[in-house]
Motif scaffolding. Structure first.
Motif, PDB file in Angstrom:
ATOM      1  N   SER A  85       8.461  31.354  44.230  1.00 37.32           N
ATOM      2  CA  SER A  85       7.479  32.173  43.525  1.00 37.32           C
ATOM      3  C   SER A  85       7.350  31.793  42.054  1.00 37.32           C
ATOM      4  N   HIS A  86       8.340  31.077  41.508  1.00 38.05           N
ATOM      5  CA  HIS A  86       8.305  30.694  40.099  1.00 38.05           C
ATOM      6  C   HIS A  86       7.850  29.253  39.902  1.00 38.05           C
ATOM      7  N   THR A  96       3.052  28.158  39.277  1.00 38.52           N
ATOM      8  CA  THR A  96       2.325  29.421  39.397  1.00 38.52           C
ATOM      9  C   THR A  96       0.855  29.278  38.996  1.00 38.52           C
ATOM     10  N   LYS A 101      -1.000  27.433  41.794  1.00 31.05           N
ATOM     11  CA  LYS A 101      -1.225  28.262  42.976  1.00 31.05           C
ATOM     12  C   LYS A 101      -2.350  29.266  42.758  1.00 31.05           C
ATOM     13  N   THR A 102      -2.422  29.801  41.545  1.00 32.33           N
ATOM     14  CA  THR A 102      -3.489  30.747  41.226  1.00 32.33           C
ATOM     15  C   THR A 102      -4.855  30.075  41.317  1.00 32.33           C
ATOM     16  N   THR A 132       3.969  31.393  49.304  1.00 33.05           N
ATOM     17  CA  THR A 132       3.633  31.988  48.018  1.00 33.05           C
ATOM     18  C   THR A 132       2.178  31.704  47.632  1.00 33.05           C
ATOM     19  N   THR A 133       1.646  30.554  48.034  1.00 34.24           N
ATOM     20  CA  THR A 133       0.249  30.246  47.734  1.00 34.24           C
ATOM     21  C   THR A 133      -0.686  31.102  48.581  1.00 34.24           C
ATOM     22  N   GLU A 145      -0.978  34.516  47.130  1.00 33.83           N
ATOM     23  CA  GLU A 145      -1.969  34.564  46.058  1.00 33.83           C
ATOM     24  C   GLU A 145      -3.380  34.647  46.635  1.00 33.83           C
TER      25      GLU A 145
END
Length: 306
Positions: free
Chosen positions: A60-61, A64, A67-68, A90-91, A94
């Protein structure tokens, strides 16, 4: 940082230690020579990273901003009233946060994180698979998850993974996750892969989606020096994958697309013929190319100077 997070990108390392990526890359090579870490495309992982998978807190870190930007472009593909499947990651989490604004949407997922992101969305129906909870990525896996997907048919599947190459396609480090991802793919008419540049050229243990099954790839713009990523993108395009490149400059979401068969220009770190396009606009084989904008011209000129 690698010991704490399991993996880290060169871009983030350079930002944290306030130095250039060239310096970071040189030091990472030295650390690899000492056996302290393994280099991966665009980053570094703990030794033995080919089979090791980082957990959610570590992932998650990482990347970032990338991914956003990828999630913004991917969300523009989804239309009102559509039925889709969204895999774990995690992507894709988002992406789910942005899908909450799409009315009449039906989302099938095996991810608790995706379901949580959509839990309070108005007019979005969430359908979860069965299965056994895999705590490292909050995903449902196993025969229960796969059986619940039998007979399902949706328009698109949005998937992420641990690595992406033109030779093998999308891959992951966990056998159970790979098996469920393959079941998600079987349910979809189109497959959209979400992968930031650090995953391009990385190959992990279990194949999930062969290259010839991938319809689109949404990725971010690799660093200017990253020839390997540019080569991998061109190889994917040569095999018919439509590629959208998301910017991370914090502006309006959008994607530059490399149509299948296009050749990259060597003075720019990304495969081009590229035109700046509004969010949701993509070029495919035979599709009309959007007009180039002043923004694109300025960006290319800046890249040439660098």
């Amino acid at each position: 940082m690698v010991r704490a997070n399991g993996a880290v990108s060169l871009r983030e390392l350079a930002r944290v230690v306030q130095t250039s990526e060239v310096t970071v890359r040189r030091d990472v090579r030295a650390l690899e020579a000492e056996g302290l870490l393994d280099r991966r495309h665009g980053g570094a992982v703990l030794p033995g990273g080919f089979t090791r998978e980082s957990g959610f807190p570590q992932k998650s870190h990482l990347a970032t901003a990338e991914k956003t930007a990828i999630a913004d472009v991917a969300a523009s593909l989804v239309e009102e009233g559509e039925a889709i499947v969204v895999g774990a990651g995690t992507t894709t989490q988002e992406l789910a946060r942005r899908l909450a604004r799409v009315p009449g949407l039906t989302v099938v997922t095996n991810s608790l994180l995706v379901a949580q992101a959509l839990a309070h969305a108005n007019r979005v129906e969430v359908v979860m698979t069965g299965g056994t909870l895999r705590g490292s990525n909050y995903a449902l896996v196993g025969s229960g998850a796969e059986q619940s997907l039998q007979g399902l048919r949706v328009s698109r599947a949005f998937l992420s993974g641990s690595g992406l190459t033109a030779e093998r396609g999308l891959s992951t480090s966990n056998m159970l996750s790979a098996s469920v991802d393959r079941a998600l793919v079987q349910a979809a008419a189109e497959v959209v892969v979400l992968a930031d540049h650090t995953k391009l050229g990385s190959d992990t243990m279990f194949q999930t989606v062969p290259t010839d099954v991938i319809t689109r790839l949404v990725t971010d713009e690799p660093p200017a020096h990253d020839e390997r990523a540019a080569t991998e993108l061109q190889a994917l395009a040569d095999q018919g994958v439509q590629i959208a490149v998301a910017g991370t400059g914090g502006g309006t979401a959008g994607g530059d697309q490399l149509p299948p068969g296009a050749r990259p220009r060597r003075d720019v770190p990304l495969p081009v013929q590229r035109g700046r396009m509004a969010a949701g606009q993509f070029r495919g084989p035979g599709g009309a190319m959007a007009a180039e904008t002043l923004e694109r011209t300025a960006r290319v000129a800046d890249l040439r100077r660098r």
